[in-house]
Design an enzyme around this catalytic site. Structure first.
Site, PDB file in Angstrom:
ATOM      1  N   HIS A 107     -14.080   0.061  -2.629  1.00 52.47           N
ATOM      2  CA  HIS A 107     -14.628   0.841  -1.523  1.00 52.47           C
ATOM      3  C   HIS A 107     -14.522   2.324  -1.847  1.00 52.47           C
ATOM      4  CE1 HIS A 107     -10.385  -0.012  -0.771  1.00 52.47           C
ATOM      5  NE2 HIS A 107     -10.314   1.192  -0.238  1.00 52.47           N
ATOM      6  N   HIS A 109     -14.329   6.073   0.061  1.00 48.29           N
ATOM      7  CA  HIS A 109     -14.076   6.784   1.315  1.00 48.29           C
ATOM      8  C   HIS A 109     -14.980   8.011   1.401  1.00 48.29           C
ATOM      9  CE1 HIS A 109      -9.948   4.963   2.029  1.00 48.29           C
ATOM     10  NE2 HIS A 109     -10.053   4.764   0.730  1.00 48.29           N
TER      11      HIS A 109
HETATM   12  P1  5GP Z   1      -7.496   2.207   0.327  1.00 48.04           P
HETATM   13  O1  5GP Z   1      -6.158   2.797   0.593  1.00 48.04           O
HETATM   14  O2  5GP Z   1      -7.413   0.779  -0.155  1.00 48.04           O
HETATM   15  O3  5GP Z   1      -8.365   3.065  -0.557  1.00 48.04           O
HETATM   16  O4  5GP Z   1      -8.271   2.205   1.711  1.00 48.04           O
HETATM   17  C1  5GP Z   1      -8.364   1.130   2.574  1.00 48.04           C
HETATM   18  C2  5GP Z   1      -8.868   1.689   3.870  1.00 48.04           C
HETATM   19  O5  5GP Z   1      -9.245   0.627   4.715  1.00 48.04           O
HETATM   20  C3  5GP Z   1      -7.826   2.508   4.633  1.00 48.04           C
HETATM   21  O6  5GP Z   1      -8.329   3.805   4.882  1.00 48.04           O
HETATM   22  C4  5GP Z   1      -7.605   1.720   5.908  1.00 48.04           C
HETATM   23  O7  5GP Z   1      -7.413   2.547   7.023  1.00 48.04           O
HETATM   24  C5  5GP Z   1      -8.881   0.916   6.033  1.00 48.04           C
HETATM   25  N1  5GP Z   1      -8.741  -0.361   6.704  1.00 48.04           N
HETATM   26  C6  5GP Z   1      -7.748  -1.268   6.553  1.00 48.04           C
HETATM   27  N2  5GP Z   1      -7.993  -2.375   7.303  1.00 48.04           N
HETATM   28  C7  5GP Z   1      -9.174  -2.138   7.940  1.00 48.04           C
HETATM   29  C8  5GP Z   1      -9.957  -2.916   8.854  1.00 48.04           C
HETATM   30  O8  5GP Z   1      -9.628  -4.031   9.240  1.00 48.04           O
HETATM   31  N3  5GP Z   1     -11.122  -2.361   9.287  1.00 48.04           N
HETATM   32  C9  5GP Z   1     -11.525  -1.114   8.887  1.00 48.04           C
HETATM   33  N4  5GP Z   1     -12.680  -0.670   9.372  1.00 48.04           N
HETATM   34  N5  5GP Z   1     -10.814  -0.360   8.024  1.00 48.04           N
HETATM   35  C10 5GP Z   1      -9.654  -0.864   7.566  1.00 48.04           C
END
Ligand code: 5GP
Length: 145
Positions: A107, A109
Site C-alpha cells: 500500500h 500512503h
Molecule cells: P503501514 O504501517 O503498514 O504502512 O500502514 C498500514 C496503515 O493501515 C496504517 O496507517 C493503519 O492506520 C491503516 N489501517 C490498519 N487497519 C486498517 C483498517 O482496517 N482499515 C483502514 N482503512 N485502514 C487501516
C-alpha cells in the site's frame, strides 16, 4: 513480519478488496482501490492498494501493477491537494516491520501535511466515522464520482 515471506490472504486489505471488511472507499477501478486510513496521521490520509497483485511489498509486486498503483497515487494526490489545500503532501510506503509496515499487502500512503502538525509514521487514534464520511464525499465529488 519481515521483508520476505508468504502472502497471507486473510490480511485486512485483502478482506477489504473482497468486500469482507468495510472501508471508506474514495476511488476504485479494475486494478486499484483507494480508501481512507482508519487511523489517520492527518486529515485526508488515504491508502492506495493494488487489487490484482498478491504482493506484500514493493519487492514482490510486478512492474505493471506497481505502475497502476503509482498512477492512481498521483491522480489522488492531485485531487486531495486541490480539495483539502494542505501545505504539503507526503507519499510513503513501508516494506517490512522494521521499516514501519503493519499491514502486509502493498500500500501507498497519501498524507496531506498541514502547517504546524508534527510528522509521524503511525497514529493511534481511530478516526471519527462522521469525519471520514464527509471526507469521502468531498474527495469523491472532486473526482467527479
Ligand atoms: P503501514 O504501517 O503498514 O504502512 O500502514 C498500514 C496503515 O493501515 C496504517 O496507517 C493503519 O492506520 C491503516 N489501517 C490498519 N487497519 C486498517 C483498517 O482496517 N482499515 C483502514 N482503512 N485502514 C487501516
Amino acid at each position: 513480519m519481515s521483508l520476505y515471506g508468504e502472502y497471507d490472504n486473510q490480511n485486512i486489505f485483502a478482506k477489504i478488496i473482497r468486500g469482507e471488511a468495510p472501508c471508506y472507499k474514495v476511488y476504485e477501478d479494475e486494478d486499484v482501490l483507494a480508501f481512507l486510513d482508519l487511523f489517520p496521521q492527518s486529515y485526508g490520509h488515504t491508502l492506495v492498494i493494488p487489487k490484482r497483485a498478491a504482493a506484500r511489498n514493493i519487492l514482490e509486486i510486478d512492474p505493471e501493477n506497481l505502475g497502476k498503483v503509482t498512477a492512481a497515487v498521483q491522480k489522488l494526490a492531485r485531487v486531495i491537494a486541490e480539495e483539502l489545500e494542505p501545505a504539503g503532501v507526503q507519499i510513503a510506503q513501508f516494506n517490512g516491520a522494521p521499516a514501519g509496515q503493519t499491514v502486509f499487502h502493498l500500500h501507498v500512503h497519501i498524507i496531506p501535511r498541514y502547517d504546524g502538525e508534527a510528522l509521524g509514521i503511525h497514529a493511534s487514534a481511530k478516526a471519527d466515522e462522521d469525519v471520514l464520511k464527509a471526507l469521502q464525499a468531498r474527495i469523491q465529488r472532486r473526482l467527479g464520482l
